[in-house]
Enzyme design. Structure first.
Site: not given
Ligand code: NAD
Length: 441
Positions: A129, A157-158, A160, A217, A269
């Site tokens: 995001t 991505e949407f 949950k 969101n 989020c």
């Molecule tokens: P997260 O923190 O669970 O995972 C992020 C991963 O990226 C971690 O494992 C981290 O080690 C890795 N990472 C960071 N820097 C890196 C690099 N330079 N090279 C390789 N790996 C690297 O995050 P998430 O919850 O999966 O969210 C990811 C994105 O998706 C965010 O932008 C979030 O806003 C969006 N999003 C999240 C959700 C949710 O429900 N969690 C839903 C929709 C969108």
């Protein structure tokens, strides 16, 4: 099979967190060859052993099966993954920075590394995001490192947490931001297995795609803050928010979802995305007043139960033992980022109470946060032993029909502060509990 050539596309997914791991695994599940990359070696080592670093229902089994069938691999080597792939998803975290804007360091670092590893045409897909304009900057970052051709797509991505696989496999819609018809076709084919029931793939310009995610969101968070304000008003005028919620939700124009009052929204989020919109709007010269209020109401709501607890104990929590059920920001996840439980636990600890907490899956995450400040127990009833009161912070299903007699026999005082309205006030009265909930008489 993509490009109409019955050809399997090699896909890299960078970032194997709550989003990246689900995306990679579900794409592998449709037969693609997926390589998941993360800079966290411990995570990758765990995944290589068939274990998932996070709790997400059904995910571990899917990871293991696809890995065994050699469609899903894990590595810390981004270069190798990029060289082997045509489509590269960026799914790294975009946490808030100290100005509340989305911190894009990880995204740009990955973009730079992708640029350096390019060995031919690639499609780079922004799954994280990110604020409007990020895809352009990702493009510039890659272009500074390579002469190879590439396209950048926005594909927010949407899903949950807690229902991530179901959401990814059967999405309400897919948003694809690109102005290139050929790229749109490749992305559509990649997603074709997930929209067989007719849900749309909506192709739009990149900037609109980036903002669509934030708009969704922000809207959902606003509904929660709205119903929380209605609940707060109910408490002052003697109305019942549960009745109002039903009355509102049955209006086809309004609908029933996201109208449950409580102790505020949390997670990785809503809080950060709402603030990021306020912030990026301000940068564009626009004051987004509704979202500022949404955030303010939510922060206030997270402390609501502390006020109720304080009033019940006449302003003195010293020496009180409080049981707490539910630590994760919502059921079916171990994610505690910005969870209301954090505010509640810290609030009562600061005021001199001690806390005995139970969560079905978040104990490990909680112990890293609270250390020895909170007693974490293995079963929900264990939390109640000698407790002066019970706080419910997350509406896990298993809390809905407990043995109230057993609860009463374990607790020192029969009082429940229910931050999720999971019990009926009448039932509580019948079992002899003093019962506080949100917006109900
Ligand atoms: P997260 O923190 O669970 O995972 C992020 C991963 O990226 C971690 O494992 C981290 O080690 C890795 N990472 C960071 N820097 C890196 C690099 N330079 N090279 C390789 N790996 C690297 O995050 P998430 O919850 O999966 O969210 C990811 C994105 O998706 C965010 O932008 C979030 O806003 C969006 N999003 C999240 C959700 C949710 O429900 N969690 C839903 C929709 C969108």
């Amino acid at each position: 099979m993509v490009g109409g050539k019955e050809q399997q596309v090699k896909i890299a997914v960078v970032g194997t967190g709550y989003v990246g791991l689900v995306v990679g695994t579900c794409l592998a599940e449709t037969g693609h060859d997926v390589i998941c990359v993360d800079s966290d070696k411990a995570k990758i080592d765990l995944l290589k052993r068939g274990k998932t670093p996070i709790y997400e229902p059904g995910l571990e089994e899917l990871v293991r099966r696809n890995a065994q069938e050699e469609r899903l691999a894990f590595t810390t080597n981004l270069k190798e993954a990029v060289e082997k792939s045509l489509v590269i998803f960026i799914a790294v975290g975009t946490p808030p920075d100290d100005t509340d804007a989305a911190d894009l360091c990880n995204v740009f670092e990955v973009a730079r590394d992708i640029g350096r590893a390019m060995n031919g045409y690639k499609i780079v897909v922004n799954k994280s995001t990110v604020p409007v304009g990020t895809a352009d900057k990702v493009g510039e970052t890659i272009a500074a490192e390579t002469r190879e051709e590439f396209d950048v797509v926005s594909n927010p991505e949407f899903l949950k947490e807690g229902a991530a696989i179901e959401d990814f496999m059967k999405p309400d819609r897919i948003i694809i931001g690109t102005s290139d018809v050929r790229v749109a076709e490749i992305m559509k084919e990649l997603y074709a297995p997930f929209v067989r029931t007719g849900h749309p793939i909506i192709v739009m310009d990149i900037r609109s795609a980036e903002l669509t995610k934030y708009a969704c969101n922000a809207m959902l968070a606003t509904r929660i803050s709205f119903i929380n304000e209605i609940a707060n008003l109910c408490e002052r005028v003697g109305a019942d928010v549960d009745k109002i919620r039903q009355g509102m939700g049955s209006d086809a124009r309004i609908g029933p979802a996201f109208l449950f009052p409580g102790v505020g929204y949390g997670g990785s989020c809503f809080p950060k995305d709402v603030r990021a919109v306020v912030r990026s709007a301000a940068e564009a010269g626009y004051e987004f007043r509704i979202l500022r209020a949404t955030d303010e109401v939510n922060e206030q709501q997270k402390s609501l139960l502390i006020g109720k607890v304080m009033r019940h104990f006449r302003g003195d929590l010293r020496g009180k033992v409080l049981a707490l059920w539910g630590l994760s920001f919502k059921p079916r996840t171990d994610d505690m980022r910005e969870a209301p439980s954090l505010t509640i636990v810290r609030g009562v600890l600061e005021r001199g109470a001690s806390v005995r907490a139970y969560d079905p899956v978040a104990a490990k995450v909680a112990s890293a946060i609270f250390g020895g400040d909170v007693v974490l127990v293995k079963r929900n009833y264990d939390a109640l032993e000698g407790a002066d009161g019970l706080i419910i912070a997350t509406e896990w299903n298993e809390f809905r029909y407990p043995d109230f007699k057993r609860m009463a026999s374990l607790m020192k005082e029969r009082v429940i502060f229910d931050g999720r309205n999971i019990y009926s006030p009448k039932t509580m009265q019948e079992h002899g509990f003093t019962y506080y909930s949100i917006g109900r008489p």
